[in-house]
Write an enzyme that holds these catalytic residues in place. Structure first.
Site, PDB file in Angstrom:
ATOM      1  N   GLU A  29       0.845  -1.190   0.000  1.00  0.00           N
ATOM      2  CA  GLU A  29       0.000   0.000   0.000  1.00  0.00           C
ATOM      3  C   GLU A  29       0.884   1.244   0.000  1.00  0.00           C
ATOM      4  O   GLU A  29       1.888   1.281   0.705  1.00  0.00           O
ATOM      5  CB  GLU A  29      -0.879  -0.021   1.259  1.00  0.00           C
ATOM      6  CG  GLU A  29      -1.842   1.120   1.366  1.00  0.00           C
ATOM      7  CD  GLU A  29      -2.785   0.967   2.564  1.00  0.00           C
ATOM      8  OE1 GLU A  29      -3.503   1.924   2.860  1.00  0.00           O
ATOM      9  OE2 GLU A  29      -2.783  -0.115   3.194  1.00  0.00           O
ATOM     10  N   LYS A  31       2.331   4.815   1.034  1.00  0.00           N
ATOM     11  CA  LYS A  31       2.312   5.634   2.252  1.00  0.00           C
ATOM     12  C   LYS A  31       1.915   7.045   1.836  1.00  0.00           C
ATOM     13  O   LYS A  31       2.673   7.751   1.189  1.00  0.00           O
ATOM     14  CB  LYS A  31       3.694   5.635   2.918  1.00  0.00           C
ATOM     15  CG  LYS A  31       3.806   6.608   4.098  1.00  0.00           C
ATOM     16  CD  LYS A  31       2.907   6.202   5.241  1.00  0.00           C
ATOM     17  CE  LYS A  31       3.048   7.155   6.430  1.00  0.00           C
ATOM     18  NZ  LYS A  31       2.295   8.413   6.260  1.00  0.00           N
ATOM     19  N   ARG A  52      -3.467  11.520  15.573  1.00  0.00           N
ATOM     20  CA  ARG A  52      -2.691  10.465  16.230  1.00  0.00           C
ATOM     21  C   ARG A  52      -1.975  11.001  17.465  1.00  0.00           C
ATOM     22  O   ARG A  52      -1.739  10.284  18.431  1.00  0.00           O
ATOM     23  CB  ARG A  52      -1.686   9.875  15.235  1.00  0.00           C
ATOM     24  CG  ARG A  52      -0.925   8.689  15.780  1.00  0.00           C
ATOM     25  CD  ARG A  52      -0.045   8.087  14.719  1.00  0.00           C
ATOM     26  NE  ARG A  52       0.908   9.056  14.199  1.00  0.00           N
ATOM     27  CZ  ARG A  52       1.714   8.846  13.186  1.00  0.00           C
ATOM     28  NH1 ARG A  52       1.661   7.699  12.545  1.00  0.00           N
ATOM     29  NH2 ARG A  52       2.553   9.760  12.770  1.00  0.00           N
ATOM     30  N   GLU A  91      -5.702   8.140   6.862  1.00  0.00           N
ATOM     31  CA  GLU A  91      -4.865   9.279   6.484  1.00  0.00           C
ATOM     32  C   GLU A  91      -5.730  10.274   5.743  1.00  0.00           C
ATOM     33  O   GLU A  91      -6.339   9.950   4.720  1.00  0.00           O
ATOM     34  CB  GLU A  91      -3.711   8.804   5.594  1.00  0.00           C
ATOM     35  CG  GLU A  91      -2.628   9.828   5.384  1.00  0.00           C
ATOM     36  CD  GLU A  91      -1.503   9.727   6.411  1.00  0.00           C
ATOM     37  OE1 GLU A  91      -0.556  10.525   6.315  1.00  0.00           O
ATOM     38  OE2 GLU A  91      -1.582   8.867   7.309  1.00  0.00           O
TER      39      GLU A  91
END
Length: 201
Positions: A29, A31, A52, A91
């Site tokens: 995947e 980033k 986060r 994200e």
């Protein structure tokens, strides 16, 4: 953190030894270059979202996350029932075209332009006024689980497929990888196409 083919091969070998298993499935995947967030759904409804932060405590950005049209406020249940608790990491990012349009509009209004899509996404999510956030071209891809109650999965790929069934966006580049050579091929292929992707990685 492998930096070359040898590092990948060694990583795969060590994983096989530690798990005492020869056929390990990995997930490939990209980033994304955005801002990591955590989404919390209870009984299918989005109730809380945060950055986060330091890994233990993040900023509450619930209202701003609600403005992202790609993120459902309620989980779809036509294909799979909703778990009682679902924590999902994702994200938040701005596409390349969305970033260009945002900066063009800001320049036209005499406002300072953003240096890059990541800063624009992070700044947008940290706005005190969610009405401002709503005007920004934010989107999201989900990629990892936190705590889950009422549902379990055998593999990470099963989890990602469940996210799609629940209506949560998952990167279309995601694929299963079964060997070191597949890892290298995935990386080489993605690197060759990185400037053609609609977002920065």
């Amino acid at each position: 953190n492998a930096m070359n083919e040898g590092g990948l091969t060694e990583f795969n070998t060590q994983m096989s030894k530690l798990l005492n298993k020869n056929n390990i499935q990995f997930i490939g995947e990209p980033k994304l270059d955005g801002l990591a967030v955590e989404l919390v759904y209870e009984n299918g409804l989005f109730i809380h979202g945060s950055t986060r932060g330091d890994g233990f405590k993040g900023e509450d950005i619930t209202q701003n996350l609600k403005t992202i049209t790609a993120m459902p406020l309620a989980i779809r249940t036509d294909k799979r029932k909703a778990p009682t608790l679902l924590e999902v990491r994702g994200e938040v990012f701005i596409t390349t075209s969305g970033f260009q349009q945002l900066n063009a509009a800001r320049e036209k209004e005499g406002e300072a332009i953003f240096a890059n899509p990541r800063n624009a996404a992070a700044g947008s999510l940290r706005q005190l006024d969610s009405a401002i956030t709503a005007k920004r071209p934010l989107t999201i891809y989900c990629y990892e689980s936190g705590e889950i109650s009422g549902e379990s999965f055998d593999t990470h790929l099963d989890f990602l497929n469940a996210l799609k069934e629940w209506g949560l966006p998952v990167n279309p580049e995601v694929c299963a990888i079964d060997s070191t050579s597949d890892m290298i091929n995935f990386h080489t292929n993605l690197e060759a196409r990185k400037h053609k992707l609609p977002y920065e990685i």
